[in-house]
Design a protein around this motif. Structure first.
Motif, PDB file in Angstrom:
ATOM      1  N   ASN A 281       0.828  -1.207   0.000  1.00 34.20           N
ATOM      2  CA  ASN A 281       0.000   0.000   0.000  1.00 34.20           C
ATOM      3  C   ASN A 281       0.865   1.261   0.000  1.00 34.20           C
ATOM      4  OD1 ASN A 281      -2.291  -1.599   0.096  1.00 34.20           O
ATOM      5  ND2 ASN A 281      -2.667  -1.270   2.275  1.00 34.20           N
TER       6      ASN A 281
ATOM      7  N   GLN B 260       3.584   0.686  -3.443  1.00 30.79           N
ATOM      8  CA  GLN B 260       2.788   0.515  -4.661  1.00 30.79           C
ATOM      9  C   GLN B 260       3.542  -0.137  -5.825  1.00 30.79           C
ATOM     10  OE1 GLN B 260       0.499   4.088  -5.600  1.00 30.79           O
ATOM     11  NE2 GLN B 260       0.526   4.692  -3.448  1.00 30.79           N
TER      12      GLN B 260
ATOM     13  N   ALA C 265      -3.683  -7.824  -6.270  1.00 33.33           N
ATOM     14  CA  ALA C 265      -4.131  -6.499  -5.874  1.00 33.33           C
ATOM     15  C   ALA C 265      -5.496  -6.571  -5.186  1.00 33.33           C
ATOM     16  CB  ALA C 265      -4.196  -5.584  -7.093  1.00 33.33           C
ATOM     17  N   ALA C 266      -6.378  -7.421  -5.701  1.00 31.07           N
ATOM     18  CA  ALA C 266      -7.696  -7.583  -5.083  1.00 31.07           C
ATOM     19  C   ALA C 266      -7.572  -8.227  -3.704  1.00 31.07           C
ATOM     20  CB  ALA C 266      -8.591  -8.423  -5.983  1.00 31.07           C
TER      21      ALA C 266
ATOM     22  N   GLN D  67      -6.490  -5.648  -1.235  1.00 33.06           N
ATOM     23  CA  GLN D  67      -7.614  -4.796  -0.855  1.00 33.06           C
ATOM     24  C   GLN D  67      -8.499  -5.480   0.180  1.00 33.06           C
ATOM     25  OE1 GLN D  67      -9.538  -3.833  -4.556  1.00 33.06           O
ATOM     26  NE2 GLN D  67      -8.107  -2.197  -5.053  1.00 33.06           N
ATOM     27  N   ARG D  68      -8.715  -6.785   0.022  1.00 35.02           N
ATOM     28  CA  ARG D  68      -9.544  -7.522   0.988  1.00 35.02           C
ATOM     29  C   ARG D  68      -8.875  -7.576   2.351  1.00 35.02           C
ATOM     30  NH1 ARG D  68     -10.338 -10.708  -3.645  1.00 35.02           N
ATOM     31  NH2 ARG D  68      -8.896 -12.363  -2.960  1.00 35.02           N
TER      32      ARG D  68
ATOM     33  N   THR E 292      -6.711  -5.385   3.546  1.00 35.60           N
ATOM     34  CA  THR E 292      -6.753  -4.030   4.096  1.00 35.60           C
ATOM     35  C   THR E 292      -8.116  -3.724   4.704  1.00 35.60           C
ATOM     36  OG1 THR E 292      -5.121  -3.290   2.464  1.00 35.60           O
ATOM     37  CG2 THR E 292      -6.426  -1.581   3.539  1.00 35.60           C
ATOM     38  N   ALA E 293      -9.174  -4.251   4.102  1.00 32.62           N
ATOM     39  CA  ALA E 293     -10.536  -3.965   4.555  1.00 32.62           C
ATOM     40  C   ALA E 293     -10.979  -4.822   5.728  1.00 32.62           C
ATOM     41  CB  ALA E 293     -11.511  -4.155   3.394  1.00 32.62           C
TER      42      ALA E 293
ATOM     43  N   HIS F  72      -8.079  -3.025   9.610  1.00 29.59           N
ATOM     44  CA  HIS F  72      -8.519  -1.627   9.566  1.00 29.59           C
ATOM     45  C   HIS F  72      -8.308  -0.961  10.915  1.00 29.59           C
ATOM     46  CE1 HIS F  72     -11.221   1.820   8.798  1.00 29.59           C
ATOM     47  NE2 HIS F  72     -10.918   1.599   7.536  1.00 29.59           N
TER      48      HIS F  72
END
Length: 215
Positions: free
Chosen positions: A171, A174, A182-183, A186-187, A189-190, A195
């Motif tokens: 993140n 980059q 990448a997906a 994102q999962r 990170t969420a 979080h």
């Protein structure tokens, strides 16, 4: 239990067991010791014989240090939670990819350190670091394809916790990733526990200048 950790912004090793405890709802007290200060090592050594974070201190005063050792201990102490995959063959693979993270990727660590508050896009792109990125990308894609996601072995577990600090690095720095990786990043990170760690890191005021700058 008490978990001794370093700054959430910088301490990749501390992040891993903290995430497991939070994700699985296991009660613990957090003791945060700022890194790179004159008294840091002495303060950590009060809890951890290694003088390094993280360290898990049990109710009886016994200590377990090293992030992977703590994760293994938590998996043993709380078998009701599938921190490792239940299937022994899949579990062996999860242990292998976790151990590879634990012992490898030195160029990535040296060139793309964890600093959640920072943004260094395109920097740190030494050949060895990019080779590590490529290996991690391939490893993630293989696990996701074999086990169907959404995380490396289905549900979030130790393997994902071991690679969560890598997601934080990606993140910040980059590097180019495949669409699947990448997906996945994102999962991760969420995830609520991730979080929460990020939110805490962003609120920290302690700074380590050597990690806050990049040529």
């Amino acid at each position: 239990m008490k978990l001794i950790i370093g700054d959430k912004n910088y301490s990749s090793w501390s992040m891993r067991p903290w995430l497991l405890l939070k994700h699985f709802g296991i009660p613990f007290d957090e003791v945060l010791i700022p890194l790179n200060e004159a008294n840091t090592k002495a303060a950590i050594t009060e809890h951890a014989p290694s003088g390094k974070v993280p360290c898990l201190v049990a109710d009886d005063g016994s200590s377990v240090w090293d992030s992977l050792a703590i994760c293994e201990t938590l998996a043993e102490c709380f078998p009701q939670h599938a921190m490792w995959p239940r299937d022994p063959v899949v579990r062996a693979q999860a242990r292998s990819v976790s151990a590879e993270m634990h012992s490898g990727f030195g160029d990535l660590r040296s060139n793309m350190w964890m600093n959640i508050r920072a943004s260094f896009p395109g920097k740190g792109a030494a050949p060895g670091a990019l080779a590590d990125v490529a290996r991690i990308d391939a490893l993630w894609r293989d696990c996701l394809e074999r086990h169907g996601g959404p995380f490396l072995f289905g549900e979030f577990g130790i393997a994902d916790a071991m690679y969560a600090p890598v997601v934080m690095r990606f993140n910040t720095w980059q590097p180019a990733l495949s669409k699947a990786s990448a997906a996945y990043a994102q999962r991760v990170t969420a995830q609520p526990a991730v979080h929460a760690w990020i939110d805490d890191a962003l609120r920290e005021t302690h700074r380590v200048s050597v990690y806050d700058t990049c040529a």
